[in-house]
Design a protein around this motif. Structure first.
Motif, PDB file in Angstrom:
ATOM      1  N   ALA A 140       0.831  -1.202   0.000  1.00  0.00           N
ATOM      2  CA  ALA A 140       0.000   0.000   0.000  1.00  0.00           C
ATOM      3  C   ALA A 140       0.868   1.255   0.000  1.00  0.00           C
ATOM      4  N   LYS A 141       1.977   1.204   0.720  1.00  0.00           N
ATOM      5  CA  LYS A 141       2.893   2.358   0.745  1.00  0.00           C
ATOM      6  C   LYS A 141       3.516   2.577  -0.632  1.00  0.00           C
ATOM      7  N   ASP A 142       3.820   1.498  -1.334  1.00  0.00           N
ATOM      8  CA  ASP A 142       4.370   1.626  -2.683  1.00  0.00           C
ATOM      9  C   ASP A 142       3.379   2.286  -3.636  1.00  0.00           C
ATOM     10  N   LEU A 143       2.094   2.037  -3.445  1.00  0.00           N
ATOM     11  CA  LEU A 143       1.087   2.713  -4.261  1.00  0.00           C
ATOM     12  C   LEU A 143       1.106   4.221  -3.985  1.00  0.00           C
ATOM     13  N   GLU A 144       1.335   4.608  -2.729  1.00  0.00           N
ATOM     14  CA  GLU A 144       1.481   6.024  -2.406  1.00  0.00           C
ATOM     15  C   GLU A 144       2.690   6.608  -3.128  1.00  0.00           C
ATOM     16  N   HIS A 145       3.788   5.862  -3.145  1.00  0.00           N
ATOM     17  CA  HIS A 145       4.990   6.338  -3.825  1.00  0.00           C
ATOM     18  C   HIS A 145       4.730   6.516  -5.321  1.00  0.00           C
ATOM     19  N   LEU A 146       3.962   5.591  -5.908  1.00  0.00           N
ATOM     20  CA  LEU A 146       3.627   5.721  -7.319  1.00  0.00           C
ATOM     21  C   LEU A 146       2.806   6.979  -7.576  1.00  0.00           C
ATOM     22  N   ALA A 147       1.925   7.329  -6.645  1.00  0.00           N
ATOM     23  CA  ALA A 147       1.137   8.554  -6.804  1.00  0.00           C
ATOM     24  C   ALA A 147       2.036   9.780  -6.800  1.00  0.00           C
ATOM     25  N   LEU A 148       3.107   9.737  -6.012  1.00  0.00           N
ATOM     26  CA  LEU A 148       4.061  10.848  -6.006  1.00  0.00           C
ATOM     27  C   LEU A 148       4.813  10.916  -7.334  1.00  0.00           C
ATOM     28  N   PHE A 149       5.297   9.770  -7.828  1.00  0.00           N
ATOM     29  CA  PHE A 149       5.985   9.758  -9.114  1.00  0.00           C
ATOM     30  C   PHE A 149       5.054  10.191 -10.240  1.00  0.00           C
ATOM     31  N   ASP A 150       3.764   9.881 -10.089  1.00  0.00           N
ATOM     32  CA  ASP A 150       2.779  10.255 -11.095  1.00  0.00           C
ATOM     33  C   ASP A 150       2.765  11.766 -11.309  1.00  0.00           C
ATOM     34  N   ALA A 151       3.021  12.512 -10.244  1.00  0.00           N
ATOM     35  CA  ALA A 151       2.985  13.977 -10.330  1.00  0.00           C
ATOM     36  C   ALA A 151       4.333  14.580 -10.688  1.00  0.00           C
ATOM     37  N   THR A 152       5.424  13.801 -10.587  1.00  0.00           N
ATOM     38  CA  THR A 152       6.750  14.390 -10.763  1.00  0.00           C
ATOM     39  C   THR A 152       7.488  13.919 -12.014  1.00  0.00           C
ATOM     40  N   LEU A 153       7.152  12.716 -12.527  1.00  0.00           N
ATOM     41  CA  LEU A 153       7.809  12.237 -13.742  1.00  0.00           C
ATOM     42  C   LEU A 153       7.190  12.893 -14.970  1.00  0.00           C
ATOM     43  N   ASP A 154       8.001  13.132 -16.008  1.00  0.00           N
ATOM     44  CA  ASP A 154       7.440  13.673 -17.241  1.00  0.00           C
ATOM     45  C   ASP A 154       6.550  12.600 -17.880  1.00  0.00           C
ATOM     46  N   PRO A 155       5.476  13.007 -18.567  1.00  0.00           N
ATOM     47  CA  PRO A 155       4.483  12.044 -19.060  1.00  0.00           C
ATOM     48  C   PRO A 155       5.059  10.935 -19.939  1.00  0.00           C
TER      49      PRO A 155
END
Length: 270
Positions: A140-155
């Protein structure tokens, strides 16, 4: 992380972050002995959510309501109200309305997590990984991390990462191995960093990372955010340390072992 480092990682200005502190959107983090704020991954996740919500057109008062409601019910209501407003505006907002309609659909289906709103690609991944992650705090914590990368990585790079993760989810044997590895990580929640299970777990974690996923997280010929050091991870050292600090000591030690083995495959030094 210092305020400048977290601002660069999330894609905001330091002035905006101070303004969010002033409005109460972002709690004050702990301070270092020299008086500087010391930001961690929790603060980065909140800032990524604020950024995503404001990009959808929500005002900061609405964002505050969304952040205050962990269950996501207020988010659905606010998005529905925003949809009504957008329907009365000019044709240039049609793309935003389509995005909003997708978020409402995901909310109705229970796929909009507390870390949302997120991109359509990550929402799909949440749908694939969500049931398996439900029983594992580390997953579940890794899903949170993915949400952060979702906002910071270029599309463009984000799409490559998510493509690799979709293939992982579709590989039933590999997905089963990942669930077993998450269970082993969960078992280290209260263990010391020198626990004998750390080294073999880190090695096994590295072994399941797909090559295309690893390639998407590194940049050929340049270091973090354009610095020196070929093939380094996309985020800087301070961000990486904050990422590791979000884990329990033994879990972080296992992740460090994993990064060391991945470094042997890519040529970068964790």
């Amino acid at each position: 992380m210092r305020i400048g480092e977290i601002a660069a990682a999330v894609g905001l200005t330091t002035r905006a972050i101070r303004h969010y502190h002033h409005l109460g959107l972002l709690p004050e983090p702990a301070r270092r002995p020299n008086g500087y704020r010391d930001y961690g991954l929790r603060e980065a996740i909140v800032l990524a959510r604020v950024k995503r919500l404001t990009e959808l057109g929500l005002g900061l008062d609405e964002v505050r309501d969304v952040l205050a409601d962990d269950a996501g019910r207020e988010l659905t209501e606010v998005l529905a109200e925003l949809d009504d407003d957008l329907a009365r505006q000019e044709a240039d907002i049609k793309a935003r309305r389509a995005r909003l309609a997708e978020l409402l659909r995901l909310a109705d289906e229970g796929l909009l997590t507390g870390e949302g709103p997120v991109s359509a690609g990550l929402a799909e991944l949440f749908g694939r990984f969500g049931p398996a992650a439900a029983g594992s705090p580390t997953a579940a914590k890794d899903l949170e991390h993915l949400a952060l990368f979702d906002a910071t990585l270029d599309p463009a790079r984000r799409d490559v990462v998510y493509g690799a993760l979709r293939r992982l989810a579709d590989d039933t044997e590999l997905a089963a191995r990942m669930r077993a590895l998450y269970a082993r990580l969960d078992e280290l929640a209260d263990a010391p960093p020198d626990d004998p299970r750390v080294e073999p777990l880190g090695r096994d974690l590295a072994a399941v990372v797909p090559e295309d996923f690893l390639a998407a997280l590194t940049r050929e010929g340049e270091g973090p955010e354009g610095g020196e050091g070929a093939g380094r991870p996309a985020h800087g050292d301070a961000f990486g340390e904050a990422f590791l600090d979000d884990f329990a000591p033994a879990q972080a030690a296992a992740v460090r072992v994993m990064l060391r083995h991945l470094g042997d495959r890519t040529g970068w030094t964790p």
